[in-house]
Design an enzyme around this catalytic site. Structure first.
Site, PDB file in Angstrom:
ATOM      1  N   ALA A 140       0.852  -1.067  -0.036  1.00 19.54           N
ATOM      2  CA  ALA A 140       0.084   0.154  -0.092  1.00 19.54           C
ATOM      3  C   ALA A 140       0.803   1.095   0.008  1.00 19.54           C
ATOM      4  O   ALA A 140       1.559   1.592   1.121  1.00 19.54           O
ATOM      5  CB  ALA A 140      -0.924  -0.019   1.096  1.00 19.54           C
ATOM      6  N   GLY A 145      -4.220  11.555  -2.860  1.00 20.33           N
ATOM      7  CA  GLY A 145      -3.410  12.811  -3.672  1.00 20.33           C
ATOM      8  C   GLY A 145      -1.828  12.563  -3.598  1.00 20.33           C
ATOM      9  O   GLY A 145      -1.077  13.285  -3.775  1.00 20.33           O
ATOM     10  N   SER A 148       2.447   9.147  -8.318  1.00 22.13           N
ATOM     11  CA  SER A 148       3.954   9.058  -8.686  1.00 22.13           C
ATOM     12  C   SER A 148       4.708   9.684  -7.639  1.00 22.13           C
ATOM     13  O   SER A 148       5.907   9.191  -7.409  1.00 22.13           O
ATOM     14  CB  SER A 148       4.107   9.487 -10.031  1.00 22.13           C
ATOM     15  N   ASP A 270      13.114  -1.860  -7.768  1.00 16.74           N
ATOM     16  CA  ASP A 270      14.076  -2.457  -8.774  1.00 16.74           C
ATOM     17  C   ASP A 270      13.739  -3.813  -9.111  1.00 16.74           C
ATOM     18  O   ASP A 270      14.158  -4.489 -10.118  1.00 16.74           O
ATOM     19  CB  ASP A 270      15.429  -2.255  -8.282  1.00 16.74           C
ATOM     20  N   LEU A 371      -7.176  -8.010 -36.170  1.00 13.61           N
ATOM     21  CA  LEU A 371      -8.534  -9.135 -36.392  1.00 13.61           C
ATOM     22  C   LEU A 371      -9.602  -8.752 -36.692  1.00 13.61           C
ATOM     23  O   LEU A 371     -10.531  -9.381 -36.766  1.00 13.61           O
ATOM     24  CB  LEU A 371      -8.590 -10.074 -35.197  1.00 13.61           C
ATOM     25  N   GLY A 372      -9.836  -7.275 -37.046  1.00  7.59           N
ATOM     26  CA  GLY A 372     -11.145  -6.724 -37.774  1.00  7.59           C
ATOM     27  C   GLY A 372     -12.350  -6.910 -36.616  1.00  7.59           C
ATOM     28  O   GLY A 372     -11.946  -6.674 -35.196  1.00  7.59           O
ATOM     29  N   GLU A 396       3.263   0.244 -10.630  1.00  7.68           N
ATOM     30  CA  GLU A 396       4.901   0.030 -10.358  1.00  7.68           C
ATOM     31  C   GLU A 396       5.617   1.301 -11.124  1.00  7.68           C
ATOM     32  O   GLU A 396       6.651   0.823 -11.490  1.00  7.68           O
ATOM     33  CB  GLU A 396       5.472  -1.263 -10.698  1.00  7.68           C
ATOM     34  N   THR A 398       4.615   4.704 -13.803  1.00  7.99           N
ATOM     35  CA  THR A 398       3.893   4.852 -14.949  1.00  7.99           C
ATOM     36  C   THR A 398       5.173   4.921 -16.159  1.00  7.99           C
ATOM     37  O   THR A 398       6.212   4.794 -15.578  1.00  7.99           O
ATOM     38  CB  THR A 398       3.134   6.085 -15.188  1.00  7.99           C
TER      39      THR A 398
END
Lengths: 419, 362
Positions: A140, A145, A148, A270, A371-372, A396, A398
């Site tokens: 978590a 707010g 990143s 990492d 594949l239309g 993890e 952007t």
């Protein structure tokens, strides 16, 4: 040493076994679980739990020094993360949403492994190594707010000396498996919180919150674009009290400009970023294989020796999908092998993750297009793979954050110099 | 076991080449591009590093180390210095490697000792043909059943004065591509004027006409067995991909260093995400292309089918090098457009890669 790309035989065998799991417990229910969001992939969980549990048990036995593994096996170079990469790739080939329901310590395990003391590892990870009931772990970090920019988080941890406990308050969002970890099993979640908001990054610490902790409740269960079989929840901490020794790393707020504790916590990225790239690879491979199979049914094959002017537009697209996939595969392979060889891999981890996010988006969106009208139907899985794939460019870190990290590394800039 | 570390010998070789690439190739690259020739002593120093001689079989006096992995490591390092000179240094390989791989005993014994001399033999190979729709699998040059070679070849490096040309042509009787060793002065071989190209301007390349050139059976590379043509194309694709990585890395490193010292609006331009992100993407795609090249080369050395890997590596690298060189010019702004600086030369060289089939081999 010599340059070599050959996957060890025993990992190839493991991958073949996992392919069977993917075919029999994932592909069979992939569509249903996507349509009926939040239902559990029971067969997959039941199949995987004993395997994951026994692996965890043997890892803990090593820590205890009671391992029964032959010396020879212990002394050969580690391939643990390489094996994990290919496991995740194959499971995500089966289904990325279901893969996320894998009962295991997951990111919580990575954090405890990299920052925890031996005592903490043995105490906290034992639950993943025993019993008939599956157990999950979660991480978590994100808040409404603070995405990143996780250093601006506002969840607080205050130490109560009388009860010798940390008291957590705040709200965390976007927690994969949060509900499975805290409500549906005896699992745990790593929670990042600040012990001193004024100290900025240096004040951020990570805490282990175990199932059954008073003051912890699951809030919203998100309804998502993809990976619908996996639950993504918010967790509310209302005077949640956890034991003093459930803090990972030092409790002290360091005066230095870059806190070791925060860096330690960031270091788990990492390890986790290449594994997200691995998941993207699985979805990408599923998409490419399916597209080629369908095209072949209509007489379109993919040549690997024709000049540009002799290729059709469709062939060019598929070749580009394959080349992009191969690039991500090799970047990811490099990043995980560096972990196994205990080399710092921050640059390489962000490189493979940034590339994976963009490549999987390109590959899966192309697959639907090529594949239309059928590619767009929910009768086939390609449209689902496109929705599932998109998350790999988001969680993890952007693509943009990972590109920023790569940029800072290659330029030798701090986060102040390149914001 | 997965590993990304070259052998000690390979690392040593790359270090040696790195010094040569910076101190010699890079230093002369600008003047060579403008004047149309790399100084002979610079090329000679490159030849003396012994890349091609070491690939000659041991029984003929070489070291028997024809390794695609060593080849791509060397190719990247050399091309980082200068592409024109690299192609010139490596031109003898276009004959030496196919002969070493597929030549009959007689062909190997008569030709391969040439590559052990102090000076590089003047030899070349002719594969490319002029025309918009060049297809290596559908060559217009032909060998008739009675042994007459006809056709036009393009981008033949160092053709003027070459003692031998390895010429690829379609066989009339079995519709396969075959290779013939043709003396440079054979009747009917016409070396036309030197070609004018957008880039690689220091490398002399020629259009060569073959008018009823008589070739006997002994000139057919590999004799009755012939060659594995696709395998040779794989080796060319891998070599070109590696060269593209070298050129792209030159552009990247120059642009990176420039962006860190060029100050506008009170700070280095590299501190803008618009610039920094271009550099990050260049770095990621350069690494991607390098790894794809290595993977294909490893397969070649292991004797495995490498057609798919080589083709994808080449395709990826062709696009990557153009983008990296274009970004290189863009990051330098006005200076990128000035010929005094190397960025525009790299862009001209980088654009050529899709058209360079046949110009390099590992």
């Amino acid at each position: 040493m010599t340059i070599n790309f050959e996957i060890p035989e025993f990992i190839q065998q493991q991958t073949q076994m996992i392919k069977w799991v993917a075919e029999s417990t994932m592909r069979t229910v992939a569509r249903d679980l996507d349509e009926r969001e939040h239902e559990r992939p029971t067969a997959f969980v039941e199949t995987m739990w004993p395997i994951v549990r026994d692996q965890q048990a043997s890892a803990l036995a090593k820590l205890h020094g009671t391992t029964t593994e032959p010396t020879e096996k212990r002394e050969r170079p580690s391939t643990r993360v390489l094996g994990l990469m290919l496991l995740i790739e194959m499971l995500s080939w089966g289904d990325a949403g279901i893969y996320l329901c894998l009962p295991n310590p997951s990111l919580a395990g990575a954090a405890i492994e990299s920052v925890g003391t031996t005592e903490q590892k043995m105490r906290l990870l034992q639950r993943f190594a025993e019993g008939d009931k599956p157990v999950w772990g979660g991480m978590a970090i994100t808040e409404p707010g603070a995405g990143s920019d996780n250093s601006s988080m506002s969840t607080t941890a205050v130490f109560n000396e009388e009860t010798n406990e940390w008291v957590l308050n705040g709200e965390k969002i976007f927690i994969t498996n949060g509900k499975l970890a805290l409500e549906e099993s005896n699992g745990l979640v790593i929670v990042w919180a600040t012990v001193n908001k004024a100290a900025g990054r240096a004040g951020i610490k990570s805490f282990v919150v175990e199932a059954g902790t008073p003051g912890v409740s699951i809030g919203k269960v998100e309804i998502k674009h993809g990976i619908r079989a996996s639950d993504t929840v918010s967790i509310v901490f209302n005077d949640a009290r956890i034991p003093a020794d459930n803090i990972l790393g030092s409790a002290e707020v360091q005066a230095s400009k870059e806190s070791k504790g925060f860096q330690g916590a960031m270091a788990t990225f990492d390890a986790s970023r290449p594994l997200v790239a691995a998941s993207a690879l699985g979805i990408g491979r599923a998409s490419i294989e399916f597209v080629k199979e369908k095209l072949a049914e209509h007489g379109v094959t993919i040549p690997y020796n024709l000049p540009y002017h002799k290729l059709t537009a469709i062939q060019r697209d598929v070749l580009e999908m394959e080349a992009q996939w191969q690039a991500v595969y090799l970047l990811t392979l490099r990043a995980v092998v560096m972990i196994d060889q205990k080399q710092p891999n921050s640059l390489e981890a962000s490189m493979c993750k940034a590339k994976a996010g963009k490549a999987i988006t390109f590959i899966t969106q192309k697959a639907v297009e090529l594949l239309g009208p059928m590619g767009y139907t929910r009768e086939w899985l390609v449209e689902k793979w496109m929705r599932d794939g998109k998350i790999n460019g988001i969680y993890e870190g952007t693509d943009q954050i990972n590109t920023l990290i790569v940029a800072r590394r290659i330029l030798g800039y701090s986060r102040h110099e390149l914001a | 076991m997965v590993s990304f570390t070259p052998t000690d010998d390979q690392q040593l070789l790359v270090e040696t080449i790195n010094r040569y690439a910076l101190n010699d190739l890079r230093k002369h690259a600008h003047d060579a591009d403008e004047s149309g020739a790399t100084p002979a002593n610079v090329i000679q120093a490159g030849w003396q590093m012994g890349l091609v001689p070491s690939a000659i079989p041991e029984e003929l006096g070489g070291l028997g180390e024809l390794s695609a992995v060593t080849g791509v490591l060397a190719a990247e390092a050399l091309a980082f210095g200068d592409l024109s000179a690299t192609l010139e240094i490596m031109t003898p390989a276009l004959v030496a490697y196919p002969v070493a791989l597929y030549g009959t005993a007689e062909q190997r014994e008569s030709l391969l000792p040439l590559f052990l001399e102090e000076k590089a033999p003047r030899v070349s190979a002719a594969l490319l043909e002029p025309g918009v729709f060049f297809d290596p699998h559908n060559l217009q040059a032909t060998i008739s059943e009675d042994g007459l070679l006809n056709g036009v070849k393009a981008y033949v490096p160092l053709a003027e004065g070459a003692s031998h040309l390895l010429v690829y042509a379609s066989s009339a009787h079995n519709e396969q591509i075959e290779a013939y060793i043709v003396p440079g002065d054979a009747p009917g071989v016409v070396i036309e004027k030197r070609e004018l190209l957008m880039g690689i301007k220091a490398l002399p390349t020629y259009r060569v006409r073959f008018n009823d050139v008589r070739v006997d059976a002994a000139a057919r590379l590999g004799g009755a067995v012939g060659i594995d043509y696709q395998r040779l194309l794989d080796r060319m694709n891998v070599a070109l991909a590696a060269l593209a990585v070298g050129v792209a890395r030159a552009s990247f490193e120059y642009a990176r260093d420039y962006a860190k010292q060029r100050v506008q609006f009170g700070k280095p331009i590299a501190q803008n995400q618009a610039i920094a992100f271009m550099l990050a993407e260049m770095a990621i795609d350069i690494d991607s292309a390098r790894l794809m090249t290595w993977e294909a080369a490893v397969k070649l050395d292991a004797g495995q089918d490498a057609t798919r890997e080589s083709y994808l590596a080449r395709q990826f690298a062709d696009q990557m090098v153009l983008k990296a060189c274009d970004h290189g010019v863009q990051i330098l702004g006005g200076y990128g457009f000035i010929r005094e600086y190397p960025a525009e030369r790299w862009l001209r060289n980088g654009r050529g890669f899709p058209s360079f089939t046949g110009l390099a081999m590992v």
